[in-house]
Design an enzyme around this catalytic site. Structure first.
Site, PDB file in Angstrom:
ATOM      1  N   HIS A 115      42.642  76.839   5.501  1.00  0.00           N
ATOM      2  CA  HIS A 115      41.847  77.966   4.997  1.00  0.00           C
ATOM      3  C   HIS A 115      40.616  77.444   4.244  1.00  0.00           C
ATOM      4  CE1 HIS A 115      45.876  80.310   4.725  1.00  0.00           C
ATOM      5  NE2 HIS A 115      45.180  80.861   5.713  1.00  0.00           N
ATOM      6  N   LYS A 117      53.262  92.828   6.440  1.00  0.00           N
ATOM      7  CA  LYS A 117      53.835  91.487   6.373  1.00  0.00           C
ATOM      8  C   LYS A 117      54.589  91.281   5.060  1.00  0.00           C
ATOM      9  CE  LYS A 117      51.356  87.735   8.651  1.00  0.00           C
ATOM     10  NZ  LYS A 117      50.267  86.782   8.491  1.00  0.00           N
ATOM     11  N   ARG A 145      42.487  78.460  15.423  1.00  0.00           N
ATOM     12  CA  ARG A 145      43.161  77.166  15.533  1.00  0.00           C
ATOM     13  C   ARG A 145      43.362  76.726  16.970  1.00  0.00           C
ATOM     14  NH1 ARG A 145      47.784  78.936  11.537  1.00  0.00           N
ATOM     15  NH2 ARG A 145      47.350  80.711  12.869  1.00  0.00           N
ATOM     16  N   SER A 159      50.303  78.825   7.130  1.00  0.00           N
ATOM     17  CA  SER A 159      51.046  79.050   5.883  1.00  0.00           C
ATOM     18  C   SER A 159      52.537  79.101   6.171  1.00  0.00           C
ATOM     19  CB  SER A 159      50.604  80.365   5.231  1.00  0.00           C
ATOM     20  OG  SER A 159      49.256  80.299   4.865  1.00  0.00           O
TER      21      SER A 159
END
Ligand code: PNS
Length: 168
Positions: free
Chosen positions: A23, A47, A96, A134
């Protein structure tokens, strides 16, 4: 870099549960491209997060303290509405791998449908962090793996106090 783009504001939205070096790499590059960057920490929404919103904001704030044109804030509701309220012209997201692509493009197109004036810009992640997320950091940490160079110190401390690890 034109003077105009230097005046522009970008939002880097995310859950940041917790913030990682991946990040931070994207945030630093966004801060180089835009005049002002707002790291926008989303409320839990759909979430379930390990850290509370306050904890996620605090970790992001401490990690970005050395970046003078970066501010950390939290938001609820639609990210494009938040971006508009803050006068931002762009959402900057890290991309990514192919696996991110489908979900990210879907979000970008939906956000475009909702607000054509807010542009999504993808920065391809640094190869060193291409495998990093994460969720993976939390899993590796809880199983005793070394994540010290994948998260800022404050996130490592947060993980230690929140979950501990098999090593400790
Ligand atoms: O770090 P994440 O979990 O991938 O971030 C996802 C996030 C917070 C950027 C995304 O879920 C979001 O923008 N949520 C806010 C609600 C919203 O605007 N949803 C519509 C997006 S198409």
């Amino acid at each position: 870099m034109t003077e105009t783009s230097l005046q522009h504001i970008a939002v880097c939205p995310g859950s940041f549960d917790p913030i990682t070096e991946g990040h931070l790499d994207v945030i630093r590059r966004a801060a180089h491209l835009f005049g002002r960057v707002i790291v926008a920490v989303a409320t839990e929404g759909g979430k379930q997060t390990l850290f509370t919103q306050e904890e996620r904001v605090e970790m992001a704030r401490l990690s970005c303290a050395d970046l003078p044109n970066v501010e950390v804030d939290s938001f609820e509701g639609l990210v494009v509405e938040y971006a508009r309220r803050r006068g931002a012209v762009a959402l900057v997201k890290g991309l990514r791998a192919i696996s991110d692509f489908e979900r990210e493009v879907q979000m970008a197109l939906m956000n475009r449908k909702l607000a054509e004036d807010v542009h999504t810009i993808f920065l391809v992640t640094h190869p060193d962090y291409a495998f990093l997320s994460s969720s993976m950091v939390k899993e590796i940490f809880s199983l005793g793996g070394d994540i010290a160079d994948l998260v800022p110190a404050v996130a490592l401390e947060g993980l230690k106090s929140k979950v501990g690890s098999r090593k400790s």
